[in-house]
Design a protein around this motif. Structure first.
Motif, short mmCIF file in Angstrom:
data_model
loop_
_atom_site.label_atom_id
_atom_site.label_comp_id
_atom_site.label_asym_id
_atom_site.label_seq_id
_atom_site.Cartn_x
_atom_site.Cartn_y
_atom_site.Cartn_z
N MET A 128 0.43 -13.05 -8.21
CA MET A 128 1.83 -13.44 -8.01
C MET A 128 2.77 -12.56 -8.83
SD MET A 128 1.39 -17.61 -7.99
CE MET A 128 3.14 -17.93 -8.01
N LEU A 129 2.38 -12.26 -10.06
CA LEU A 129 3.21 -11.41 -10.91
C LEU A 129 3.29 -9.99 -10.34
CD1 LEU A 129 4.87 -11.36 -13.49
CD2 LEU A 129 2.80 -10.76 -14.74
N TYR A 130 2.18 -9.49 -9.84
CA TYR A 130 2.16 -8.17 -9.20
C TYR A 130 3.11 -8.14 -8.01
CZ TYR A 130 0.45 -4.41 -6.22
OH TYR A 130 0.37 -3.32 -5.41
N ARG A 131 3.04 -9.16 -7.16
CA ARG A 131 3.91 -9.21 -5.98
C ARG A 131 5.38 -9.30 -6.39
NH1 ARG A 131 0.25 -13.39 -2.44
NH2 ARG A 131 -1.29 -11.86 -1.76
N ALA A 132 5.65 -10.09 -7.42
CA ALA A 132 7.03 -10.21 -7.89
C ALA A 132 7.55 -8.87 -8.40
CB ALA A 132 7.13 -11.27 -8.99
N ARG A 133 6.75 -8.19 -9.20
CA ARG A 133 7.17 -6.90 -9.77
C ARG A 133 7.35 -5.85 -8.68
NH1 ARG A 133 3.09 -7.06 -14.96
NH2 ARG A 133 4.45 -8.29 -16.33
N MET A 134 6.44 -5.82 -7.71
CA MET A 134 6.56 -4.84 -6.62
C MET A 134 7.79 -5.14 -5.77
SD MET A 134 4.27 -2.51 -6.82
CE MET A 134 4.50 -2.61 -8.58
N GLY A 135 8.04 -6.42 -5.51
CA GLY A 135 9.23 -6.78 -4.75
C GLY A 135 10.51 -6.41 -5.48
N LEU A 136 10.53 -6.66 -6.78
CA LEU A 136 11.70 -6.30 -7.58
C LEU A 136 11.86 -4.78 -7.65
CD1 LEU A 136 11.56 -8.88 -10.49
CD2 LEU A 136 13.31 -8.69 -8.73
N ARG A 137 10.76 -4.09 -7.81
CA ARG A 137 10.84 -2.62 -7.88
C ARG A 137 11.44 -2.06 -6.60
NH1 ARG A 137 6.26 1.82 -7.01
NH2 ARG A 137 7.63 3.60 -7.28
N ASP A 180 0.82 -1.21 0.00
CA ASP A 180 0.00 0.00 0.00
C ASP A 180 0.85 1.26 0.00
OD1 ASP A 180 -2.28 -1.52 -0.02
OD2 ASP A 180 -2.53 -1.48 2.16
N GLU A 181 2.09 1.17 0.47
CA GLU A 181 2.94 2.35 0.52
C GLU A 181 3.23 2.92 -0.87
OE1 GLU A 181 7.48 1.20 0.93
OE2 GLU A 181 6.26 -0.17 2.13
N PHE A 182 3.03 2.13 -1.91
CA PHE A 182 3.29 2.58 -3.28
C PHE A 182 2.11 3.38 -3.86
CE2 PHE A 182 6.08 -1.23 -3.18
CZ PHE A 182 7.29 -0.56 -3.35
N PHE A 183 0.93 3.35 -3.19
CA PHE A 183 -0.28 3.93 -3.76
C PHE A 183 -0.92 4.93 -2.81
CE2 PHE A 183 0.36 -0.39 -5.29
CZ PHE A 183 0.43 -0.17 -6.65
N ASP A 184 -1.68 5.89 -3.39
CA ASP A 184 -2.41 6.84 -2.56
C ASP A 184 -3.80 6.29 -2.26
OD1 ASP A 184 -3.99 7.27 -4.82
OD2 ASP A 184 -2.99 9.14 -5.37
N GLU A 185 -4.64 7.12 -1.64
CA GLU A 185 -5.98 6.67 -1.22
C GLU A 185 -6.86 6.28 -2.39
OE1 GLU A 185 -5.28 10.32 -0.66
OE2 GLU A 185 -3.82 9.44 0.69
N THR A 186 -6.58 6.85 -3.58
CA THR A 186 -7.41 6.57 -4.75
C THR A 186 -6.92 5.35 -5.53
OG1 THR A 186 -6.10 8.01 -6.19
CG2 THR A 186 -7.97 9.02 -4.99
N GLY A 187 -5.81 4.75 -5.09
CA GLY A 187 -5.28 3.58 -5.78
C GLY A 187 -4.29 3.90 -6.88
N HIS A 188 -3.94 5.18 -7.02
CA HIS A 188 -2.95 5.58 -8.03
C HIS A 188 -1.56 5.59 -7.39
CE1 HIS A 188 -6.73 7.17 -9.73
NE2 HIS A 188 -6.16 6.85 -10.88
N TRP A 189 -0.55 5.58 -8.23
CA TRP A 189 0.82 5.60 -7.73
C TRP A 189 1.01 6.80 -6.83
CZ3 TRP A 189 3.88 1.58 -8.09
CH2 TRP A 189 3.75 0.70 -9.15
N ALA A 190 1.55 6.60 -5.64
CA ALA A 190 1.92 7.70 -4.76
C ALA A 190 3.11 8.43 -5.38
CB ALA A 190 2.26 7.19 -3.37
N LYS A 229 5.37 7.81 -8.96
CA LYS A 229 5.52 6.96 -10.14
C LYS A 229 6.87 6.26 -10.13
CE LYS A 229 2.35 9.22 -13.22
NZ LYS A 229 2.06 9.65 -14.56
N PRO A 230 6.93 5.03 -10.62
CA PRO A 230 8.21 4.32 -10.68
C PRO A 230 9.21 5.10 -11.52
CG PRO A 230 6.39 2.84 -11.20
CD PRO A 230 5.82 4.23 -11.13
N GLN A 231 10.45 5.04 -11.12
CA GLN A 231 11.49 5.71 -11.87
C GLN A 231 11.65 5.05 -13.23
OE1 GLN A 231 15.04 5.41 -9.56
NE2 GLN A 231 14.21 6.57 -7.85
N ALA A 232 11.93 5.85 -14.22
CA ALA A 232 12.21 5.29 -15.55
C ALA A 232 13.62 4.72 -15.52
CB ALA A 232 12.11 6.39 -16.61
N TRP A 233 13.74 3.47 -15.91
CA TRP A 233 15.05 2.83 -15.93
C TRP A 233 15.56 2.85 -17.35
CZ3 TRP A 233 12.75 -1.90 -13.05
CH2 TRP A 233 12.56 -1.57 -11.70
N ASP A 234 16.60 3.61 -17.56
CA ASP A 234 17.20 3.65 -18.89
C ASP A 234 17.91 2.34 -19.16
OD1 ASP A 234 16.36 6.26 -19.21
OD2 ASP A 234 18.16 7.08 -18.29
#
Length: 180
Positions: free
Chosen positions: A164-173, A90-100, A102-107
């Motif tokens: 599972m994919l969501y959890r993996a991506r969030m953990g990697l992020r 939940d720390e990644f999102f605000d009350e509306t469910g949007h990104w608190a 945004k993920p950094q762009a990885w070049d």
């Protein structure tokens, strides 16, 4: 030129082992699936040399890896699929469910050394994930398998796969943002 099945281990063993290890992340399982691959190839020599021996053996190996992953999914309790008991996505999102934030762009690293360092950190981050989450991430985002195919391979529902994919991506992020 005919290839000799007895030379396959010497010629392709290291490659097959690295391929399996990158997906299974367990030395013993990687060794086992490579052995099973070579045994299957020798027992059922359908190699027609329409492709290279390495390509043919890799195809067999992929099926052995999938079988191994299926077995792992069936034998792992659902409680072990969590990244961390204390992990709060939940720390990644605000009350509306949007990104608190945004993920950094990885070049895409242009420098070979930088790319090698990034891949090392990525592998370390993947090693920190539970094995099932790392496996589904590799199948979807590395091997580019379709979700339906992943669900069939792992014998899970579409919803479970996405979670599972969501959890993996969030953990990697989270890991990559801390270490890269």
């Amino acid at each position: 030129m005919k290839t000799n099945p007895h030379d396959w281990l010497n010629e392709h063993g290291d490659y097959l082992y690295r391929f399996a290890l990158a997906r299974l992340r367990d030395q013993h399982q990687a060794e086992d699936v490579v052995q099973e691959t070579l045994l299957a190839a020798i027992k059922n020599p359908n190699f027609s040399e329409q492709s290279s021996a390495r390509t043919w053996l890799t195809g067999i190996l992929k099926h052995k890896i999938i079988d191994c992953m299926r077995k792992q999914v069936r034998e792992t309790p659902a409680s072990q699929l969590m990244i961390d008991e204390d992990a709060n996505m939940d720390e990644f999102f605000d009350e509306t469910g949007h990104w608190a934030e945004k993920p950094q762009a990885w070049d895409v690293p242009q420098d070979a050394l930088q790319q090698k360092q990034f891949l090392k950190i990525l592998q370390q981050c993947m090693d920190r994930l539970p094995q099932k989450l790392a496996a589904i991430f590799a199948m979807r985002d590395v091997d580019e398998m379709e979700n339906d195919e992943i669900c069939k391979v792992l014998e899970i529902t579409t919803t479970n796969a996405w979670v599972m994919l969501y959890r993996a991506r969030m953990g990697l992020r989270k890991c990559l943002e801390m270490h890269w």
